[in-house]
Design a protein around this motif. Structure first.
Motif, PDB file in Angstrom:
ATOM      1  N   VAL A  65      -9.097  -0.175   0.612  1.00 54.88           N
ATOM      2  CA  VAL A  65      -8.524  -1.095   1.605  1.00 54.88           C
ATOM      3  C   VAL A  65      -7.583  -2.094   0.921  1.00 54.88           C
ATOM      4  CG1 VAL A  65      -9.060  -2.959   3.242  1.00 54.88           C
ATOM      5  CG2 VAL A  65     -10.423  -0.857   3.256  1.00 54.88           C
ATOM      6  N   LEU A  66      -8.017  -2.638  -0.194  1.00 53.75           N
ATOM      7  CA  LEU A  66      -7.221  -3.677  -0.857  1.00 53.75           C
ATOM      8  C   LEU A  66      -5.904  -3.163  -1.421  1.00 53.75           C
ATOM      9  CD1 LEU A  66     -10.020  -5.748  -2.631  1.00 53.75           C
ATOM     10  CD2 LEU A  66      -8.850  -6.246  -0.469  1.00 53.75           C
ATOM     11  N   ILE A  67      -5.831  -1.861  -1.712  1.00 53.68           N
ATOM     12  CA  ILE A  67      -4.555  -1.308  -2.205  1.00 53.68           C
ATOM     13  C   ILE A  67      -3.758  -0.630  -1.081  1.00 53.68           C
ATOM     14  CG2 ILE A  67      -5.332  -1.078  -4.596  1.00 53.68           C
ATOM     15  CD1 ILE A  67      -5.587   1.988  -4.047  1.00 53.68           C
ATOM     16  N   GLY A  68      -4.228  -0.825   0.164  1.00 53.80           N
ATOM     17  CA  GLY A  68      -3.496  -0.304   1.302  1.00 53.80           C
ATOM     18  C   GLY A  68      -3.636   1.195   1.529  1.00 53.80           C
ATOM     19  N   LYS A  69      -4.745   1.774   1.072  1.00 55.26           N
ATOM     20  CA  LYS A  69      -4.951   3.227   1.215  1.00 55.26           C
ATOM     21  C   LYS A  69      -6.209   3.530   2.028  1.00 55.26           C
ATOM     22  CE  LYS A  69      -1.967   4.454  -2.258  1.00 55.26           C
ATOM     23  NZ  LYS A  69      -0.864   5.294  -2.182  1.00 55.26           N
TER      24      LYS A  69
END
Length: 128
Positions: A65-69
């Motif tokens: 989630v934090l890396i946008g995946k």
């Protein structure tokens, strides 16, 4: 709560998850409940490993989630998020009501539970 609020909370909770694993407490739990643990089969008697699995599933999902995946989180990983530690590893329920006696374990559990619930909230909003 909107997606941006949840994302902000996930960033904040991620910092709290960066603590050392509560080995002392898992050892103490096993000592204090040695009778109950001795009744578990060898396959079901891995408290430290099982708690680590629970925590790492949440931490791994959070990292996606934090890396946008978020869309790359494996389905099985998301399925496991639907359960608390004591729901997924039911064999340990015998000490669930007393976890507050083990401060390190309890704090770790509560932080990861908060992260798990935020992730579920985020994913249910994100996946719509």
């Amino acid at each position: 709560m909107d997606l941006n609020d949840i994302e902000r909370q996930l960033v904040l909770i991620n910092e709290k998850l960066q603590k050392p694993f509560p080995y002392r407490d898992t050892d103490k739990i096993q000592e204090d409940y040695s009778n109950a643990f001795s009744k578990l089969s060898d396959d079901d008697n891995w408290l430290t490993a099982d708690f680590n699995t629970y925590c790492m599933n949440i931490a791994g999902s959070l990292s996606y989630v934090l890396i946008g995946k978020s869309n790359k989180i494996p389905k099985g990983q998301i399925e496991m998020l639907r359960f608390s530690f004591f729901e997924f590893f039911k064999q340990y329920r015998f000490f669930e009501d007393n976890i507050t006696q083990y401060d390190g374990f309890y704090q770790e559990y509560m932080d990861f539970e908060k992260a798990r619930k935020l992730l579920l909230q985020y994913l249910s909003t994100y996946m719509k």
